[in-house]
Motif scaffolding. Structure first.
Motif, short mmCIF file in Angstrom:
data_model
loop_
_atom_site.label_atom_id
_atom_site.label_comp_id
_atom_site.label_asym_id
_atom_site.label_seq_id
_atom_site.Cartn_x
_atom_site.Cartn_y
_atom_site.Cartn_z
N HIS A 135 0.83 -1.20 0.00
CA HIS A 135 0.00 0.00 0.00
C HIS A 135 0.88 1.26 0.00
CE1 HIS A 135 -3.74 2.22 1.03
NE2 HIS A 135 -2.89 3.04 1.61
N ILE A 136 1.89 1.25 0.85
CA ILE A 136 2.77 2.43 0.94
C ILE A 136 3.53 2.65 -0.36
CG2 ILE A 136 4.80 3.38 2.11
CD1 ILE A 136 3.80 1.99 4.67
N LEU A 137 4.08 1.56 -0.91
CA LEU A 137 4.86 1.70 -2.14
C LEU A 137 3.98 2.17 -3.31
CD1 LEU A 137 7.36 -1.31 -1.98
CD2 LEU A 137 7.78 1.10 -1.48
N PHE A 164 4.89 11.63 24.94
CA PHE A 164 6.03 10.92 24.37
C PHE A 164 5.60 10.04 23.21
CE2 PHE A 164 8.82 7.33 23.80
CZ PHE A 164 10.06 7.94 23.73
N THR A 165 4.53 9.26 23.44
CA THR A 165 4.06 8.34 22.40
C THR A 165 3.73 9.09 21.11
OG1 THR A 165 3.16 6.96 24.17
CG2 THR A 165 2.47 6.45 21.93
N GLU A 166 3.06 10.24 21.25
CA GLU A 166 2.69 11.02 20.06
C GLU A 166 3.91 11.52 19.30
OE1 GLU A 166 -1.52 12.65 21.79
OE2 GLU A 166 -0.05 14.14 21.09
N LEU A 167 4.86 12.09 20.07
CA LEU A 167 6.05 12.64 19.43
C LEU A 167 6.91 11.53 18.81
CD1 LEU A 167 6.92 15.25 22.19
CD2 LEU A 167 6.31 15.79 19.83
N PHE A 168 7.02 10.43 19.56
CA PHE A 168 7.81 9.31 19.09
C PHE A 168 7.23 8.76 17.78
CE2 PHE A 168 9.16 4.72 19.58
CZ PHE A 168 10.48 4.95 19.33
N GLN A 169 5.90 8.66 17.77
CA GLN A 169 5.23 8.20 16.55
C GLN A 169 5.59 9.07 15.35
OE1 GLN A 169 1.03 7.57 16.94
NE2 GLN A 169 0.71 7.35 14.74
N GLN A 170 5.57 10.39 15.58
CA GLN A 170 5.88 11.29 14.46
C GLN A 170 7.32 11.14 14.00
OE1 GLN A 170 4.23 15.22 14.50
NE2 GLN A 170 2.99 14.74 16.28
N LEU A 171 8.25 10.97 14.95
CA LEU A 171 9.65 10.82 14.57
C LEU A 171 9.90 9.51 13.82
CD1 LEU A 171 11.40 12.20 17.79
CD2 LEU A 171 11.28 13.28 15.54
N ILE A 172 9.28 8.43 14.32
CA ILE A 172 9.43 7.13 13.65
C ILE A 172 8.86 7.20 12.24
CG2 ILE A 172 8.56 4.77 13.63
CD1 ILE A 172 10.42 4.70 15.72
N GLN A 173 7.69 7.81 12.11
CA GLN A 173 7.07 7.90 10.79
C GLN A 173 7.97 8.63 9.82
OE1 GLN A 173 3.39 9.71 11.87
NE2 GLN A 173 2.30 7.77 12.03
N ASN A 174 8.55 9.75 10.30
CA ASN A 174 9.45 10.50 9.42
C ASN A 174 10.59 9.64 8.91
OD1 ASN A 174 9.26 13.36 8.73
ND2 ASN A 174 8.73 13.58 10.88
N THR A 175 11.22 8.90 9.84
CA THR A 175 12.36 8.09 9.46
C THR A 175 11.93 6.98 8.50
OG1 THR A 175 13.37 8.51 11.58
CG2 THR A 175 14.19 6.60 10.37
N ILE A 216 9.18 6.64 6.59
CA ILE A 216 8.72 7.10 5.28
C ILE A 216 9.90 7.63 4.45
CG2 ILE A 216 7.22 8.71 4.05
CD1 ILE A 216 5.35 8.65 6.46
N GLY A 217 10.78 8.36 5.13
CA GLY A 217 11.94 8.91 4.43
C GLY A 217 12.76 7.82 3.76
N ARG A 218 12.99 6.73 4.50
CA ARG A 218 13.78 5.63 3.94
C ARG A 218 13.02 4.92 2.82
NH1 ARG A 218 18.78 5.74 3.64
NH2 ARG A 218 18.02 7.79 3.17
N ILE A 225 20.14 10.41 8.78
CA ILE A 225 20.36 10.22 10.22
C ILE A 225 20.65 11.57 10.87
CG2 ILE A 225 21.95 9.26 11.94
CD1 ILE A 225 22.25 6.83 10.07
N LYS A 226 21.51 12.33 10.22
CA LYS A 226 21.91 13.62 10.80
C LYS A 226 20.71 14.57 10.92
CE LYS A 226 25.25 16.84 9.61
NZ LYS A 226 26.42 17.28 8.84
N LYS A 227 19.83 14.47 9.95
CA LYS A 227 18.67 15.37 9.94
C LYS A 227 17.62 14.92 10.96
CE LYS A 227 15.27 15.65 6.78
NZ LYS A 227 14.82 15.35 5.43
N GLU A 228 17.41 13.62 11.07
CA GLU A 228 16.25 13.14 11.84
C GLU A 228 16.54 12.81 13.29
OE1 GLU A 228 15.23 9.83 9.43
OE2 GLU A 228 14.49 11.07 7.81
N GLN A 229 17.79 12.51 13.61
CA GLN A 229 18.05 12.01 14.97
C GLN A 229 18.38 13.14 15.94
OE1 GLN A 229 17.12 9.13 15.68
NE2 GLN A 229 16.77 8.64 13.52
#
Lengths: 199, 237
Positions: A40-42, A92-103, A105-107, B212-216
């Motif tokens: 779905h994501i791809l 924390f859970t909300e912020l963590f979720q956003q950070l994980i999503q960024n990483t 999706i970015g990859r 990594i540098k941008k996101e971490q």
């Protein structure tokens, strides 16, 4: 006559079943779940008819349904989770979720044009491990999804890329930031980062 | 530089003998579903490591990456061919370390890949073995030490080279002796070749370091833990 009819009906229903879900035959529920999410994501990423922002929204929706962010937060914070108050846990859970999503999706955006191979699926009780491989022109990148069954759904609670667990990789960082600036200090740093990544 | 290798090599030879006993304990692999274990690496030299991390960051951002970006104008297939060629050439490192760990079928795989890729793959420029589902067995001397129970020791950031550990930096020395490229003479040519190889690798990479540098929140810690986990995982494989 009735036997013949029965046979025809049976074979018809089999054909229909195999058309409507070509992968259901020998695939486990968690594997289907992972494949469904990744496909779905791809597909969304490759769809040129919608804007980048809309893509992100669609993907984030899908990820929220398939990932267990509370479980992930607990694991990433380890002992610090117990020390946090309910409001801190929620933030924390909300912020963590956003950070994980960024990483994540970015990859995925970087590897949109590559092939994903689904290798192995193992289940033990309420836990499952799905091994996949991103096959690029010059390298193979093993990605392992760890899932847990909650209320009948299989949810991803960790992603291991090249043997690096996304969750445990955050532990030192959070630990050291809490030590330095306290829990609210960590939340503030995370908030700044989220704002910086989503201007 | 070479002198250091001569001093360190006997040390390397000693390690497997010393740690055979420790191997016993290590052989029982953890249950894959048991994920409460935390892999961390000691970092007593953190201030120095952070300084070298900063040095490498500048080197990467202002020298390596700009060159690698320029190199991206060379068609990708050519750069992949170079990568394949180097990988094929460094087969001895993986072959010898598979043998040292008693992984004879892996050694056989590496030998087979070398034959296939050297002949059908035109001196290793292509990787037809991969298309036959014969995959590279990534073994090096650091992993061999780990296999015999040598722990990672502590974390090290080596200028120009990057993340490493006490164990893996000793492994690097041993790798050097197994690497046919080390036969290049004068030694300067070896370093020129290595620089070229790294630039090529960076050109093929999809900006992992930048992301990594941008996101971490703390890229140093993120990379340190990633390194420790990655290496530990490789040893357990």
């Amino acid at each position: 006559m009735t036997l013949l009819l029965k046979n025809i009906l049976l074979s018809l229903s089999l054909i229909i079943a195999s058309i409507s879900s070509p992968l259901a035959a020998n695939e486990s529920a968690p594997m289907e779940q992972v494949r469904g999410t990744i496909d779905h994501i791809l597909t969304t990423l490759k769809d040129d008819s919608i804007s980048k922002q809309e893509k992100r929204k669609v993907i984030i929706d899908r990820i929220s349904q398939s990932f267990d962010f509370t479980g992930m937060s607990q694991r990433a914070l380890a002992t610090n989770w117990r020390k946090a108050n309910p409001q801190q846990k929620k933030d924390f859970t909300e912020l963590f979720q956003q950070l994980i999503q960024n990483t994540y999706i970015g990859r995925l955006e970087a590897y949109t044009d590559e092939k994903v191979r689904y290798l192995k699926s193992k289940t033990k009780g309420r836990k499952a491990i799905i091994k996949t491989m991103i096959v690029t022109k010059s390298a193979d990148i093993p990605i392992k999804y760890k899932l847990i069954q909650k209320n009948g759904n299989w949810l991803v609670y960790d992603v291991e890329i090249e043997k690096i667990s996304l969750i445990s990789n955050y532990r030192s960082t959070y630990q050291s930031l809490i030590k330095k600036n306290g829990f609210d200090g960590l939340l503030a740093t995370m908030r700044d980062k989220v704002n910086e990544l989503n201007p | 530089m070479k002198k250091i290798y001569h001093i360190l090599l006997p040390l390397f030879m000693l390690f497997p003998a010393l740690s055979l006993a420790a191997n016993m304990e290590q052989s029982i692999l953890d249950d894959e579903f048991d994920d409460e274990e935390i892999i961390e690496i000691a970092d007593p030299l953190e201030p120095i490591n952070r300084a070298f991390f900063g040095f490498n960051d500048i080197l990467y951002s202002y020298a390596l990456k700009p060159v690698a970006k320029a190199v991206r104008y060379i068609p990708e297939p050519a750069r992949i061919a170079l990568k394949n060629f180097v990988s094929n050439l460094t087969t001895p490192i993986r072959f010898i370390n598979s043998l040292l760990q008693g992984k004879f079928s892996d050694a056989g795989t590496e030998g087979g890949r070398f034959a296939i890729n050297s002949i059908i793959g035109i001196l290793g420029l292509f990787d037809p073995a991969r298309e036959m589902d014969i995959y590279k067995k990534d073994e090096d001397s650091g992993q061999t030490l780990g296999y015999y129970g040598v722990g990672q020791g502590f974390y090290l950031v080596i200028p120009f080279i990057g993340p490493s550990s006490l164990r893996d930096s000793i492994g690097l020395v041993a790798n050097y002796y197994m690497d046919p490229l080390s036969l290049l003479s004068p030694e300067r040519d070896y370093y020129i070749a290595q620089t070229g190889i790294i630039i090529n690798e960076v050109s093929l990479d999809k900006d992992t370091y930048e992301s990594i540098k941008k996101e971490q929140l703390d890229p140093y810690l993120f990379i340190r833990d990633a390194y420790a986990q990655h290496r530990q995982g490789k040893v357990e494989e």
